[in-house]
Design an enzyme around this catalytic site. Structure first.
Site, PDB file in Angstrom:
ATOM      1  N   PRO A 244       0.854  -1.195   0.000  1.00 49.01           N
ATOM      2  CA  PRO A 244       0.000   0.000   0.000  1.00 49.01           C
ATOM      3  C   PRO A 244       0.893   1.250   0.000  1.00 49.01           C
ATOM      4  O   PRO A 244       1.552   1.541   0.992  1.00 49.01           O
ATOM      5  CB  PRO A 244      -0.814  -0.127   1.289  1.00 49.01           C
ATOM      6  CG  PRO A 244      -0.110  -1.142   2.124  1.00 49.01           C
ATOM      7  CD  PRO A 244       0.858  -1.909   1.291  1.00 49.01           C
ATOM      8  N   ASP A 420       5.969   2.173   2.120  1.00 50.07           N
ATOM      9  CA  ASP A 420       5.002   1.134   2.460  1.00 50.07           C
ATOM     10  C   ASP A 420       4.234   1.588   3.698  1.00 50.07           C
ATOM     11  O   ASP A 420       4.797   1.662   4.787  1.00 50.07           O
ATOM     12  CB  ASP A 420       5.783  -0.170   2.732  1.00 50.07           C
ATOM     13  CG  ASP A 420       4.868  -1.362   2.962  1.00 50.07           C
ATOM     14  OD1 ASP A 420       3.706  -1.149   3.358  1.00 50.07           O
ATOM     15  OD2 ASP A 420       5.335  -2.494   2.755  1.00 50.07           O
ATOM     16  N   HIS A 421       2.986   1.877   3.509  1.00 51.36           N
ATOM     17  CA  HIS A 421       2.197   2.455   4.603  1.00 51.36           C
ATOM     18  C   HIS A 421       1.938   1.456   5.732  1.00 51.36           C
ATOM     19  O   HIS A 421       1.525   1.823   6.829  1.00 51.36           O
ATOM     20  CB  HIS A 421       0.873   2.990   4.049  1.00 51.36           C
ATOM     21  CG  HIS A 421       0.300   4.127   4.846  1.00 51.36           C
ATOM     22  ND1 HIS A 421       0.818   4.534   6.052  1.00 51.36           N
ATOM     23  CD2 HIS A 421      -0.753   4.941   4.602  1.00 51.36           C
ATOM     24  CE1 HIS A 421       0.110   5.542   6.527  1.00 51.36           C
ATOM     25  NE2 HIS A 421      -0.853   5.807   5.673  1.00 51.36           N
ATOM     26  N   ARG A 422       2.209   0.153   5.468  1.00 51.32           N
ATOM     27  CA  ARG A 422       2.058  -0.826   6.553  1.00 51.32           C
ATOM     28  C   ARG A 422       3.166  -0.635   7.584  1.00 51.32           C
ATOM     29  O   ARG A 422       3.037  -1.039   8.725  1.00 51.32           O
ATOM     30  CB  ARG A 422       2.135  -2.254   5.991  1.00 51.32           C
ATOM     31  CG  ARG A 422       0.970  -2.614   5.089  1.00 51.32           C
ATOM     32  CD  ARG A 422       1.235  -3.931   4.404  1.00 51.32           C
ATOM     33  NE  ARG A 422       2.463  -3.920   3.605  1.00 51.32           N
ATOM     34  CZ  ARG A 422       2.964  -4.976   2.986  1.00 51.32           C
ATOM     35  NH1 ARG A 422       2.367  -6.136   3.077  1.00 51.32           N
ATOM     36  NH2 ARG A 422       4.078  -4.881   2.269  1.00 51.32           N
ATOM     37  N   ILE A 424       5.378   2.495   7.598  1.00 53.50           N
ATOM     38  CA  ILE A 424       5.628   3.910   7.916  1.00 53.50           C
ATOM     39  C   ILE A 424       4.304   4.673   7.957  1.00 53.50           C
ATOM     40  O   ILE A 424       3.520   4.632   7.003  1.00 53.50           O
ATOM     41  CB  ILE A 424       6.547   4.539   6.828  1.00 53.50           C
ATOM     42  CG1 ILE A 424       7.837   3.717   6.656  1.00 53.50           C
ATOM     43  CG2 ILE A 424       6.831   6.006   7.121  1.00 53.50           C
ATOM     44  CD1 ILE A 424       8.792   3.762   7.830  1.00 53.50           C
TER      45      ILE A 424
END
Ligand code: CAO
Length: 448
Positions: A244, A420-422, A424
């Site tokens: 994501p 990667d929003h998972r 950061i």
């Protein structure tokens, strides 16, 4: 042949039930028991079958109409002996929860009393068995893709829902495009084969792009993709589908860095080294990655932990005639600007000459993609998974910047950070960008 009206039979305790699909048009030929419309209450979906075989003359309902027992659905030129003579059958055998094959050959029993309306089937539960031999009222199933223009029996809808298949993505091979259980099974098989072959395009249940014969619009030429393009394409699709992404943008004042670079240029030229703004970005980045170790990491495949790397190896995207390659500059934090410039020149030359080794291409912890030598104001780079972040660098330009009392000309460098929003959060991403920007603006930060 006689024109007959088809009306809504007794469908149990469902009054004013909305139409979500109209499966017939004037001129269609239908067999007895073919579905005409689909109704959907807040609890169930049910198909209404034709009590006659014949040709549809008029369709008297449309999607979103609300129907109750006795409402007109259509007029049909019915074949003799094809159904009940009564204009308004008290009950019709509806689409059954049994297998679609049975349903398509089922005998109508229009003069029998309907069975009790079955309870809706909660997601994941087995549907209740219909009462033996008894005709059913339209069989309720749980809602799926309400309003989607697909044609499938309740039993097939239940089957698809249990397996997590959205029928909107399944092509029906039954009469009039009706989706059968075999079609749902085939769709699952296609996805599983795509996954097994590592094909990203059809994995994760994502429907493929349409196959179009472009030659019908004009002359075309087919050119095979290079091996590198095929490999990098697969890797990019995999990263794009698995990670994501968030991309944050900034503009960094590199006026002083540029002055410093220019002052070093004669020394660099003497040593046969080309020193571009990119090496300063690499150096500042390595410094900031020490402060933000989660950016210099990879998420474990099980998604349960973060693997933080104690070394800083930066992948640098290089544009080659055969496609994009990302060789790695190792231990960037431990090297000086001259050494980094020399190494960057060497690996980009090896990349363009097809001379990179496996070692050159492995072990990266974070990547940089610079289009600064080409142009453009911003772009959104794709994270080079399983790394966590990538920095995109665009072309610096002189801009008027307000210093509190005047507009002053400053050289501004556009940066784009994808991550990667998972791993950061946005706030951490913004802090990372701000720190990087501050470091690039004033390289004395490197000494702190
Ligand atoms: N702003 C302004 N000028 C810049 C700049 C920037 N951000 N970055 C480089 N320049 C200048 C350089 O100083 C150089 O000018 P001079 O020749 O006058 O010194 C010129 O642009 C060309 O630089 P370069 O591109 O040869 O060198 P680099 O160190 O900046 O980049 C490399 C090296 C290998 C990254 C680059 O050549 C390259 O291949 N870039 C493309 C990467 C790519 O395709 N990314 C896209 C990935 S997403 O599909």
């Amino acid at each position: 042949m006689a024109i007959k009206s088809i009306t809504l039979p007794d469908i149990g305790n469902y009054d004013n039930t909305p139409v979500i699909e109209v499966l017939i048009s004037p001129g269609d030929r239908v067999e007895k028991e073919d579905s005409l419309i689909t109704l959907e209450s807040d609890k169930a979906t049910m198909e209404i079958p034709s009590p006659y075989a014949g040709e549809i003359k008029k369709v008297l309902v449309k999607v979103d109409d609300s129907l109750k027992q006795g409402d007109l659905i259509a007029e049909i030129e019915a074949e003799e002996d094809s159904g009940d003579d009564a204009e308004t059958p008290s009950s019709q055998e509806a689409a059954s929860q049994e297998e679609s094959t049975k349903e398509e050959s089922a005998e109508a029993k229009p003069d029998e009393k309907p069975a009790e309306t079955e309870k809706p089937v909660p997601a994941g539960e087995k549907p209740a068995e219909p009462a033996a031999q008894a005709p059913q009222t339209p069989a309720p199933v749980n809602r799926q893709s309400a309003g989607a223009a697909f044609h499938a029996s309740p039993s097939v809808r239940v089957f698809a829902r249990k397996l997590g298949v959205d029928l909107a993505n399944v092509t029906g091979t039954g009469p009039k495009g009706r989706i059968r259980q075999e079609d749902v099974e085939g769709a699952i098989k296609t996805v599983m084969e795509g996954v097994a072959k590592g094909g990203a395009a059809t994995g994760a249940g994502i429907p493929p792009l349409p196959e179009i014969d472009f030659s019908q619009f004009g002359e075309i030429e087919e050119k095979p993709l290079s091996r590198i393009k095929k490999l990098s394409g697969k890797h990019l699709s995999t990263a794009w589908l698995n990670i994501p992404h968030v991309t944050q943008f900034d503009e960094t004042d590199i006026t002083e860095v540029e002055a410093f670079r220019k002052s070093l240029k004669p020394r660099a030229e003497k040593a046969g080294i080309k020193m571009t703004p990119l090496v300063f970005v690499l150096k500042a980045l390595a410094h900031v990655l020490r402060e933000f170790p989660h950016m210099n990491a990879s998420l474990a495949p099980d998604g349960e932990k973060l693997i933080v790397k104690q070394y800083i190896n930066l992948g640098v995207a290089v544009d080659t005639p055969k496609g994009l390659l990302v060789p790695v500059v190792r231990d960037v934090d431990k090297k000086g600007i001259f050494e980094l410039s020399e190494e960057l020149m060497a690996i980009s030359e090896r990349a363009r000459n097809g001379k990179l080794t496996g070692e050159d291409l492995s072990g990266g912890t974070f990547s940089v993609s610079s289009l600064g030598g080409i142009g453009g104001t911003q772009f959104t780079p794709i994270v080079n998974g399983p790394e966590v972040g990538i920095l995109g660098v665009s072309k610096a330009s002189m801009q008027p910047v307000w210093d509190g009392s005047d507009f002053v000309p400053r050289l501004m460098l556009p940066l784009a950070l994808s991550y990667d929003h998972r791993v950061i959060d946005g706030a951490e991403g913004a802090r990372f960008m701000t720190t990087l920007s501050r470091t690039l603006t004033d390289l004395r930060e490197l000494m702190l």
